[in-house]
Write an enzyme that holds these catalytic residues in place. Structure first.
Site, PDB file in Angstrom:
ATOM      1  CB  SER A   1      -0.977  -0.029   1.184  1.00  0.00           C
ATOM      2  OG  SER A   1      -1.881   1.042   1.100  1.00  0.00           O
ATOM      3  CG  HIS A   2      -0.289   4.436   2.514  1.00  0.00           C
ATOM      4  ND1 HIS A   2      -1.317   3.527   2.610  1.00  0.00           N
ATOM      5  CD2 HIS A   2      -0.231   5.049   3.717  1.00  0.00           C
ATOM      6  CE1 HIS A   2      -1.862   3.596   3.809  1.00  0.00           C
ATOM      7  NE2 HIS A   2      -1.212   4.511   4.515  1.00  0.00           N
TER       8      HIS A   2
ATOM      9  CG  ASP B   1      -0.701   4.970  -2.828  1.00  0.00           C
ATOM     10  OD1 ASP B   1      -1.193   4.933  -3.972  1.00  0.00           O
ATOM     11  OD2 ASP B   1      -1.143   4.283  -1.881  1.00  0.00           O
TER      12      ASP B   1
ATOM     13  CG  ASP C   1      -2.254   0.471  -3.351  1.00  0.00           C
ATOM     14  OD1 ASP C   1      -1.951   1.607  -2.933  1.00  0.00           O
ATOM     15  OD2 ASP C   1      -3.314  -0.109  -3.042  1.00  0.00           O
TER      16      ASP C   1
ATOM     17  CG  ASP D   1      -5.081   3.168  -3.122  1.00  0.00           C
ATOM     18  OD1 ASP D   1      -4.036   3.739  -2.749  1.00  0.00           O
ATOM     19  OD2 ASP D   1      -5.641   2.276  -2.450  1.00  0.00           O
ATOM     20  NE  ARG D   2      -3.465   5.446   0.913  1.00  0.00           N
ATOM     21  CZ  ARG D   2      -4.069   5.575   2.088  1.00  0.00           C
ATOM     22  NH1 ARG D   2      -4.154   6.777   2.650  1.00  0.00           N
ATOM     23  NH2 ARG D   2      -4.576   4.539   2.711  1.00  0.00           N
TER      24      ARG D   2
ATOM     25  CE  LYS E   1      -7.210   4.812  -0.627  1.00  0.00           C
ATOM     26  NZ  LYS E   1      -8.008   3.756   0.017  1.00  0.00           N
TER      27      LYS E   1
END
Length: 499
Positions: free
Chosen positions: A33-34, A222, A224, A226-227, A322
């Site tokens: 993720s982030h 980020d 993956d 999504d941000r 997102k």
């Protein structure tokens, strides 16, 4: 049919798009993720359900329940230091495990591999997603902006998954310069970086954008994909403002929203900037707990089009996640639309211009979040219990310095679609002038507990909109630290990250 991305690289938004397009039952995403990733750091598994959204609690609760209903252990051989082998229990079996003995599949080549009644299709990670973006945006309009000699653009992929998307979309499709892509090669450890697109961890991009003669537009995504973070020259767009500004401009600047958004929504800690857009546009509005899964039901029911979280997540009902690239394209669409009639040499409407015009129309919601990462869990939980105890004794009209309490609670959400209820989603102190203080423990960190404090103050006076947020919010920040006794419980005297 099992779908797998070429070379094993696919962003979370693209996975959501593939699930929806190919009517899959769901999909697994393996990602840090982030968070920092690689052999020495984070790695995790996400499960997205059959409409592409993060698995709802109705599914995750059943999965968890199944793990409690059987008593068979799964053992695996673990090699320790390459010399000592042992069997180590790693979890419960749900019922039985069936292993498929099939040949290795070449993940570098697109196509279908058949074995007995089992099929694996290796799909291009970009093509389905780019096709979707072509149906959402006027890419020729964006290309007209990125190809201007008087407009400079930079995208920082942070050595994360969107590096696989940046060149095909921004360079090959939209005509941006190849050198506008920074850190564009995906690396398993993100180049030893922390792929969280904020002012702290995307510092290289921030320095470029705030440097002498910085680019006109900067963005980052980020680990993956999504941000997102959006920047103008010497100007940071808060995620709370970003989703509000996209919503306010979507109908005229983005073809997907030609008929207008169906509804708007934000996570509870996100600032009320979006609320004011919904009110002015007379749109349905929803306040949901933190977590993208809570937006999915509203989208599937046709109640929601655009939504966002203050944690740098923004998206719409084009998928059920997102979407960092989508947010960047949305902003480029707005800037391109505002400058479509500008001739070479004329002053362009900037990111800062768009934001300040929005504030002049709707007022400014000063907002910041203080993160205290990797706190000892015991102290963090005691701090949250302390503020819950204060809430239990509070009543409207209580004075907190110069602020008068409107209400205080521990946020509970009833889903308007399926009537499911979730509680204890964040402790809120809401004051009569619209100011808010919110306390939460976050589950997205990689160690210990992350305490998050959210501070917000609404300011309608245009003459005060240029104030630094930390100065404007200082009385509320001091109040939050005093009420929570955060230092007493956690020992922390300053946050790890301020956004």
């Amino acid at each position: 049919m099992f779908h797998h991305s070429r070379e094993g690289i696919m962003s979370t938004p693209a996975v959501s798009a593939v699930i929806r397009k190919r009517k899959a039952n769901g999909g697994f995403i393996m990602s840090a993720s982030h968070n920092p990733g690689g052999p020495e750091y984070d790695w995790g598994i996400k499960f997205n359900y059959n409409s592409g959204q993060p698995a709802p609690e109705s599914i995750t609760d059943k999965i968890y329940g199944n793990t409690l209903s059987v008593s068979i252990w799964l053992f695996m051989s673990v090699n320790l230091h390459k010399t000592e082998s042992m069997s180590k229990p790693i979890g419960w079996l749900i019922s039985e495990v069936k292993m498929a003995d099939i040949p290795d599949v070449d993940l570098s080549s697109l196509g279908v591999t058949e074995h007995a009644n089992f099929s694996i299709e290796v799909v291009d990670p970009v093509s389905d997603y780019l096709e979707l973006m072509e149906n959402v945006f006027d890419l020729e309009l964006i290309k007209s902006l990125l190809s201007r000699s008087d407009f400079r653009f930079i995208f920082d992929a942070m050595h994360a998954v969107t590096g696989a998307y940046a060149k095909p979309i921004f360079v090959d499709k939209l005509g941006a310069s190849p050198d506008s892509i920074s850190n564009g090669v995906p690396l398993e450890d993100f180049g030893h970086g922390h792929p969280d697109p904020n002012l702290t961890y995307a510092k290289d991009l921030v320095n470029i954008m705030y440097g002498e003669n910085g680019p006109d537009f900067g963005a980052a995504s980020d680990g993956d994909g999504d941000r997102n973070m959006i920047l103008g020259r010497g100007f940071f767009v808060t995620p709370s403002d970003s989703v509000a500004i996209i919503a306010a401009n979507a109908q005229e600047a983005i073809p997907y929203f030609t008929s207008g958004p169906k509804g708007l929504a934000r996570s509870m800690p996100t600032s009320g900037a979006l609320d004011r857009v919904a009110e002015k546009m007379n749109l349905p509005f929803f306040e949901v707990p933190t977590g993208w899964k809570f937006f999915g039901n509203l989208m599937d029911a046709g109640k929601l089009s655009i939504c966002g979280e203050e944690s740098f997540g923004t998206g719409s009902d084009h998928i059920r996640e997102k979407d960092g690239i989508w947010a960047v394209l949305a902003w480029l669409s707005i800037i391109a639309y505002r400058n479509k009639d500008k001739k070479p040499g004329e002053k362009l409407v900037s990111v800062a211009d768009v934001v300040k015009e929005h504030w002049a129309t709707y007022g400014r919601n000063f907002f910041c979040r203080y993160d205290y990462e990797e706190c000892e869990s015991e102290g963090a939980n005691k701090m949250i219990q302390n503020v819950r105890d204060i809430v239990s004794r509070s009543k409207p009209g209580d004075q907190y310095g110069k602020y008068t309490l409107q209400f205080a609670d521990d946020f509970t959400y009833t889903d308007p679609v399926d009537a499911s209820v979730v509680s204890k989603q964040g402790v809120r102190f809401v004051f009569t002038d619209g100011s808010r203080i919110i306390f939460r423990l976050s589950g997205t960190g990689s160690a210990g507990a992350t305490v998050r404090i959210y501070i917000e103050q609404y300011e309608p006076d245009v003459s005060k909109h240029e104030m630094d947020a930390q100065i404007a919010l200082k009385p509320l920040i001091d109040l939050a630290l005093s009420v929570s006794k955060l230092k007493d419980f956690t020992g922390r005297d300053k946050p790890t990250v301020i956004t």
